[in-house]
Each structure stands twice: as C-alpha cells, then as structure tokens.
Design a protein around this motif. Sequence first.
Motif, PDB file in Angstrom:
ATOM      1  N   GLY A  43       0.837  -1.194   0.000  1.00  0.00           N
ATOM      2  CA  GLY A  43       0.000   0.000   0.000  1.00  0.00           C
ATOM      3  C   GLY A  43       0.870   1.241   0.000  1.00  0.00           C
ATOM      4  O   GLY A  43       2.100   1.173   0.102  1.00  0.00           O
ATOM      5  N   PRO A  44       0.255   2.420  -0.122  1.00  0.00           N
ATOM      6  CA  PRO A  44       1.002   3.679  -0.189  1.00  0.00           C
ATOM      7  C   PRO A  44       1.796   3.929   1.089  1.00  0.00           C
ATOM      8  O   PRO A  44       1.482   3.388   2.153  1.00  0.00           O
ATOM      9  CB  PRO A  44      -0.097   4.735  -0.364  1.00  0.00           C
ATOM     10  N   GLY A  48       2.938   5.527   4.530  1.00  0.00           N
ATOM     11  CA  GLY A  48       2.193   6.202   5.583  1.00  0.00           C
ATOM     12  C   GLY A  48       0.873   5.561   5.944  1.00  0.00           C
ATOM     13  O   GLY A  48       0.075   6.150   6.680  1.00  0.00           O
ATOM     14  N   THR A  49       0.621   4.354   5.450  1.00  0.00           N
ATOM     15  CA  THR A  49      -0.671   3.709   5.716  1.00  0.00           C
ATOM     16  C   THR A  49      -0.600   2.700   6.861  1.00  0.00           C
ATOM     17  O   THR A  49      -1.570   1.979   7.103  1.00  0.00           O
ATOM     18  CB  THR A  49      -1.192   3.015   4.444  1.00  0.00           C
ATOM     19  N   ASN A  66       5.619  -0.668  -1.327  1.00  0.00           N
ATOM     20  CA  ASN A  66       4.704   0.383  -1.757  1.00  0.00           C
ATOM     21  C   ASN A  66       4.158   0.103  -3.154  1.00  0.00           C
ATOM     22  O   ASN A  66       3.203   0.747  -3.586  1.00  0.00           O
ATOM     23  CB  ASN A  66       5.402   1.742  -1.757  1.00  0.00           C
ATOM     24  N   ASP A  81      -4.409   0.548   3.193  1.00  0.00           N
ATOM     25  CA  ASP A  81      -4.919   1.563   2.276  1.00  0.00           C
ATOM     26  C   ASP A  81      -5.044   2.930   2.950  1.00  0.00           C
ATOM     27  O   ASP A  81      -4.719   3.110   4.125  1.00  0.00           O
ATOM     28  CB  ASP A  81      -6.270   1.112   1.737  1.00  0.00           C
ATOM     29  N   TYR A  82      -5.568   3.878   2.157  1.00  0.00           N
ATOM     30  CA  TYR A  82      -5.779   5.235   2.662  1.00  0.00           C
ATOM     31  C   TYR A  82      -6.845   5.250   3.764  1.00  0.00           C
ATOM     32  O   TYR A  82      -7.550   4.273   3.984  1.00  0.00           O
ATOM     33  CB  TYR A  82      -6.205   6.160   1.520  1.00  0.00           C
ATOM     34  N   CYS A  83      -6.932   6.357   4.436  1.00  0.00           N
ATOM     35  CA  CYS A  83      -7.809   6.497   5.590  1.00  0.00           C
ATOM     36  C   CYS A  83      -9.280   6.379   5.189  1.00  0.00           C
ATOM     37  O   CYS A  83      -9.702   6.860   4.133  1.00  0.00           O
ATOM     38  CB  CYS A  83      -7.546   7.855   6.241  1.00  0.00           C
ATOM     39  N   ASN A 103      -7.368  11.193  -1.180  1.00  0.00           N
ATOM     40  CA  ASN A 103      -6.517  10.138  -0.627  1.00  0.00           C
ATOM     41  C   ASN A 103      -5.628  10.727   0.460  1.00  0.00           C
ATOM     42  O   ASN A 103      -4.705  11.499   0.176  1.00  0.00           O
ATOM     43  CB  ASN A 103      -5.650   9.519  -1.726  1.00  0.00           C
ATOM     44  N   THR A 157      -3.474   9.591   4.105  1.00  0.00           N
ATOM     45  CA  THR A 157      -2.987   8.437   4.862  1.00  0.00           C
ATOM     46  C   THR A 157      -3.236   8.626   6.355  1.00  0.00           C
ATOM     47  O   THR A 157      -3.347   9.769   6.838  1.00  0.00           O
ATOM     48  CB  THR A 157      -1.477   8.234   4.637  1.00  0.00           C
ATOM     49  N   GLU A 217      -0.776  11.048   7.884  1.00  0.00           N
ATOM     50  CA  GLU A 217      -1.066  12.472   7.683  1.00  0.00           C
ATOM     51  C   GLU A 217      -2.142  12.935   8.661  1.00  0.00           C
ATOM     52  O   GLU A 217      -2.044  14.049   9.225  1.00  0.00           O
ATOM     53  CB  GLU A 217      -1.516  12.712   6.242  1.00  0.00           C
TER      54      GLU A 217
END
Length: 442
Positions: free
Chosen positions: A222-223, A225-226, A333, A355-357, A389, A391, A394
């Motif tokens: 996943g990206p 920061g996830t 990633n 995944d993202y938030c 999107n 994370t 963030e």
Amino acid sequence: MMILRNILNEIVPQPIRDYITPKVVALFSSYFQSSFTFVIEQKWDFCDNQTFRAAEVYLTTRLAGLSSRELLVGSSDLKNPTAEPNLGIPPNTKIVDEFEGIHLEWTLHSVETKTYPYEKRYFNLTCKKEFRDKKMKDYFTYLAKSAEKIMRHREDLYIYTYNREGSSWQAAIFEHHTSFETLAIEPQLKTTMIDDLDAFSKGKDFFKSVGRAWKRGYLLYGPPGTGKSSMVAAIANHMNYNIYDLQIQSVSDDGELRKILTATKNRSILLIEDIDCGADASRRRQTKNEEDVELQKQKKKPDLGISLSGLLNFVDGLWSSCGEERIIIFTTNHKEKLDPALLRPGRMDVHILMDYCTPFVLKKLVAMYLKIDDHVLFDPIEKLVIEVNVTPAEIAQQLMASKNADIALKGLLEFLENKKMKKEEDTKVEEEGEIEDGETKE
C-alpha cells in the motif's frame, strides 16, 4: 614420583614427553575421576546450536543466587537508562543446578580464534558418571522445554539488525507499543489478522501432518504512511516474537543470505521492508525488449546480489525448514513491481492491503489522540476523507498539532480542503494536457 619425573625430564626428549603426557593423564583420569562433562558449543553444523541457546535462556534464571566474586550485568534499554540492569552469564564462572536430586555444574567458556566467527563459545556441563545417560535422556529435554516456556513469557522483545562487518545480528530492546487494540485499521482486517495469527501459533501438529514448514508469510502493501510498520509492531507484540530487520540490499550473494537467515531464532519475525527497492531478485520479470535495454545498462556492472531462487529457497524451499514457528513479512509500496513467483501461495500466504484512511479509521485516530467520540466537524471531515486520498500518518500528524479538539480538527479540515483543491488543480492540468496533445495530433 619425583625421581621418576627427573629421570623422564633428563632422558626423554621434550616432543616425546608432550605426546605421552596427555595420553597418560587421560588414561588415569578415565579410571580415577568420577565426573563426566558434556561440551555444548555455540555452533552445530551450519546453524546455531539449539541446545546452547536453550542453556543461555535457562541459566539466566539461576544467576540471582549465584555465590561468586563477580557478576555480569548490563542493559540495552535506551529509553530507560535508570532501569535495573539484567544479569548475564559470566564466563568461567560455575553455575550450579539441580535436577531430580542430581548435582550439576555449568560453566561458560569463551576462546578467541583467528578465523570467523573469531570467538568460540561453549558450555561445559559436569555431573557424576553414573548420571550420564539420565542427563542425555531427561535433563536436556527438560532444558529445552524450560527455555521455550521462558521465551513464551519473556517481558522484553528485541529487534535485531545484521552487522555485516561482525557477521552477526545485533539487538536492541523493542518498545513499540502498538497493539491490535490501538492500531487504526478496519474491524474486519483486525479480526482476520488476529484469527490467522492465533491459528498459526497453535498449528504445529497441523503443519507437521501436511509436511510443511511451520512458518507464515505476510505481504503488506500500500502507499507510504498507511501503517505497514505499525502492523508489524502489532504482530510482534501479539505473538511476543522478536524481529529480525534485514536490509536485503546489503546482502552480497545467496551464500551470505543463507548464513544470515539460518542465524535467526525460532519464534521470530523476519522483516524485509520495501522489498521492491532492495533486490533485483524480487522485481517483476521483464519483457524481451526491457531485458535488452537493461542488459546494455548492466554490462559494465559486476554480477553481485542475491538471486530470485536464493530468496525463494529460504521462503518456500528446502532451507525454509531450518527452524520453525517463524513469520516472514515483506512490505512494499508497489506490489505490481514484484515478481509473481514471490507472491504465489505458500510463499506469501496472506496479502494485506494497507490503504488510505477511511471514516472508521478517522474516528479511531481521533478517539486515540483527542479522547473524543463526536464533534460538529466530523461530517465535513468524513466527506473530505472519502473524496481525497489521505494516509493515517497524515491524519495523525494533524491531530498532534494541539490537544484542544476544536483547534486540531479545524486544522485537519483546512489540511483536507487544501488537499482537495490541489487534487482538482492537478486533474484540471491533466485534462488540459490531454486536450493539447489531441489537438497537436490532429
């Protein structure tokens, strides 16, 4: 005896005396000595001696009442320098144990050598001759089971990194407090992970019955920061496993990789982060044209690094059976860049998308950082979280800006609005670029 010694010294040459004396001593010792000594070296064949490891773990519980003039003490707790130091096994010091009324004496010896590993360490275990067979049959089994029990209830976890110069793993206390209770993930993923890990920890008989090594592979993708690193910490704390963090790009070849991996202990996690960046062996196989281009680039470079077969042989080949109750975790990633052979079932058993938030993860983070369950800004923030999107890292960074919920959530809202505006601007630029490209072609 004195006359005989003088005659021997005068008549028999020194080389002959050096040859005869040990044999005579050994002959008399076999008849007159009542003790027997087991020698337990640190290395056994290609791997670490599991009996040596068990003795290291077990004997630390026998040090508190040690009556000697010196004790080995130390601490690797960098976060708490004032913590009470731990006791270590001092070399050349007698440690007494008792098993079923039998008196036993342990001694750790360390001898410097001129070749790798530059130090030879071994235990001497001494008992009376008549108990030799009983020690072989019962005591070493008791030793292994006691050490395993101690390891399952250990208080401190360690994270290891490989020191290539010293050809050894170096440890530091692992104090990452993330657990599945504090990890901000969807409830279904949390339940799936806990159930899978618990089933694995109880699966020794099952793995044996189906003829497979007792190991489990997880791919976290996943990206950035996830929460991939936090997931690793939660797994380690849930299983009470040490972590071996391997920077695979620093491994020179397959031989060194085998030596490194066979030195890891049972009940541990082997972590290879960003595997798509670390080794050519893990990357997707190229097409013919891509191979030709890459070959021209690599012609002047030395042929170093691990191969795909070398990596897979430890993950799912014959070398995977060297050890048990191990978890292997790869993070990336870019899952699409990995070679499909690395992703097949039996190698990476579970693929986990970090995944993202989501709105649920958002509320979980707010509850942890701000200690609130509801707020007037929740609705607009949730809508933006769905649209852009963002994370968990963030989100957490914005929530840490202030302990005041109004200030922190207002800052988060502004951050998400700016992120949405940037997304719309980028989309507009891309659309204009596509239109210009189309007009140029016409």
